[in-house]
Design a protein around this motif. Structure first.
Motif, short mmCIF file in Angstrom:
data_model
loop_
_atom_site.label_atom_id
_atom_site.label_comp_id
_atom_site.label_asym_id
_atom_site.label_seq_id
_atom_site.Cartn_x
_atom_site.Cartn_y
_atom_site.Cartn_z
N ASN A 174 17.45 0.52 78.11
CA ASN A 174 16.78 -0.92 78.45
C ASN A 174 16.56 -0.93 79.86
O ASN A 174 16.27 -2.11 80.50
CB ASN A 174 17.95 -1.73 78.26
N ALA A 175 16.14 0.29 80.58
CA ALA A 175 15.96 0.19 82.06
C ALA A 175 14.33 -0.01 82.11
O ALA A 175 13.54 0.86 82.33
CB ALA A 175 16.11 1.51 82.61
N TYR A 215 10.47 0.09 85.18
CA TYR A 215 11.22 0.84 85.80
C TYR A 215 11.20 2.46 85.08
O TYR A 215 10.94 3.49 85.84
CB TYR A 215 12.93 0.75 85.78
N ALA A 216 11.42 2.94 83.77
CA ALA A 216 11.27 3.85 83.13
C ALA A 216 9.84 4.50 83.49
O ALA A 216 9.93 5.88 83.55
CB ALA A 216 11.80 3.78 81.78
N GLU A 217 9.07 3.59 83.33
CA GLU A 217 7.42 4.34 83.39
C GLU A 217 7.28 4.65 84.89
O GLU A 217 6.68 5.97 85.19
CB GLU A 217 6.56 3.19 83.15
N LEU A 232 12.72 13.28 80.93
CA LEU A 232 13.21 12.11 81.18
C LEU A 232 14.03 11.51 79.94
O LEU A 232 13.20 11.84 78.68
CB LEU A 232 12.14 10.78 81.47
N LEU A 233 15.42 11.39 79.72
CA LEU A 233 16.13 11.14 78.62
C LEU A 233 16.54 9.79 78.64
O LEU A 233 16.74 9.34 79.78
CB LEU A 233 17.33 12.24 78.74
N ARG A 234 16.29 9.15 77.42
CA ARG A 234 17.10 7.74 77.52
C ARG A 234 18.39 7.72 76.87
O ARG A 234 18.29 8.10 75.53
CB ARG A 234 15.73 6.71 76.75
#
Ligand SMILES: NC(=O)c1ccc[n+]([C@@H]2O[C@H](COP(=O)([O-])OP(=O)(O)OC[C@H]3O[C@@H](n4cnc5c(N)ncnc54)[C@H](OP(=O)(O)O)[C@@H]3O)[C@@H](O)[C@H]2O)c1
Length: 301
Positions: A174-175, A215-217, A232-234
């Motif tokens: 959810n970032a 943020y994640a982008e 990048l791991l979520r």
């Protein structure tokens, strides 16, 4: 309104605090290029820089030049600067100081230390504007949001360093809160631009970058520009929280507290229209390049 930073104001004598920092270094270069005589106050010995006189001291020093200064710049801690300025006898007609959007963002934080930061920034701005107004001095505060570009910031450069070491970086799913990273050069340019714009006196301006993204982008672009291409791991948010608790128990990632985690989901985008209107602020979009996040080895510098 004036857009050319090199003709933004008649050059004179500048006194700069925080000139060794990531924003300050760019500001010194701008000032020298624009023909200013620059005295930069530092707590440590610094490598010579053409056109800059380094003076050892800090924000409690009483031996700093106070006469014949045309502009004072602060690129260090605003609270210390505001105290120094209020107590000093400096007669400069212009003051430009860097604050932070944390003044708003952290005022309701769940972390008492963050609320304290916001409160100190607010108080510092008040002291600075009041003491400047009492001397009929034009003071402007620039409030950057997340700063990048000099490979020494504590967010994206720290993320890049960890990702390069481990080969990956993990974010909660959810970032996706909005961010508006701002390049150090755009901030240094803004400090020059306001000089030539009397309308900026007595005002504080939020300075974000030229692009708002999730943020994640932002992290994805940062990792994608690194030579080793870390992944990048979520993780689902509850799993991420659990992993973070384990990391904290092992004494790691202490800086990533509950407030930092919560902010990753919050929209931190700022209205930069007043800065565009008043001094032609035109920041760049977030185009990540490795040199913005990885400092060259010391012997290559
Ligand atoms: N980095 C960010 O993401 C960010 C975001 C929003 C706002 N800001 C604000 O923008 C300003 C500049 O940021 P920056 O990242 O360029 O800073 P920086 O790289 O950390 O450098 C700040 C400089 O200020 C001087 N300084 C630090 N503590 C001091 C003290 N106690 N007394 C006197 N001088 C001190 C240091 O110079 P010497 O060691 O040479 O004395 C240091 O090089 C700061 O006020 C910061 O709070 C930063």
């Amino acid at each position: 309104m004036e857009n050319d930073i090199h003709s933004a104001a008649v050059a004179g004598r500048a006194l700069v605090f925080g000139g060794s920092g990531q924003i300050g270094t760019r500001l010194l270069t701008n000032l020298v290029a624009a023909g200013w005589q620059v005295t930069a106050v530092t707590r440590q010995a610094r490598a010579p820089m053409p056109g800059v006189l380094w003076q050892r001291g800090d924000l409690s020093s009483t031996n700093l030049p106070c006469q014949g200064v045309d502009a004072v710049f602060s690129c260090g801690p605003l609270d210390h600067f505001a105290r120094w300025y209020a107590a000093s006898r400096i007669d400069a007609p212009r003051v430009v100081a860097v604050g932070s959007t944390s003044v708003d963002v952290k005022q309701d934080s769940s972390e008492p230390a963050e609320r304290d930061v916001a409160q100190r920034l607010r108080q510092a701005e008040r002291v600075l504007f009041e003491s400047a107004a009492a001397r009929n001095v034009a003071a402007t505060v620039l409030r950057p949001t997340l700063v990048y570009g000099a490979a020494s910031d504590k967010t994206l450069t720290a993320i890049a360093a960890l990702a390069v070491r481990t080969g990956f970086f993990v974010l909660p799913a959810n970032a996706n809160g909005l961010r508006q990273p701002v390049h150090v050069q755009d901030l240094a340019d803004a400090a020059m631009q306001v000089l030539g714009c009397p309308v900026t006196a007595g005002h504080a301006y939020a300075l974000g970058g030229g692009e708002v993204l999730g943020y994640a982008e932002m992290v994805r672009r940062t990792l994608a520009c690194l030579p080793s291409r870390p992944r990048l791991l979520r993780l689902p948010a509850p799993l991420f929280k659990l992993a973070l608790r384990l990391a904290h128990a092992g004494g790691r990632l202490q800086g990533m507290n509950a407030a930092v985690l919560a902010r990753m989901t919050e929209p931190l985008a700022f209205d930069i229209e007043p800065a565009r209107r008043d001094f032609g602020y035109a920041p760049r979009a977030f185009v990540a390049e490795a040199a913005m996040f990885i400092a060259p080895p010391a012997d290559a510098a």
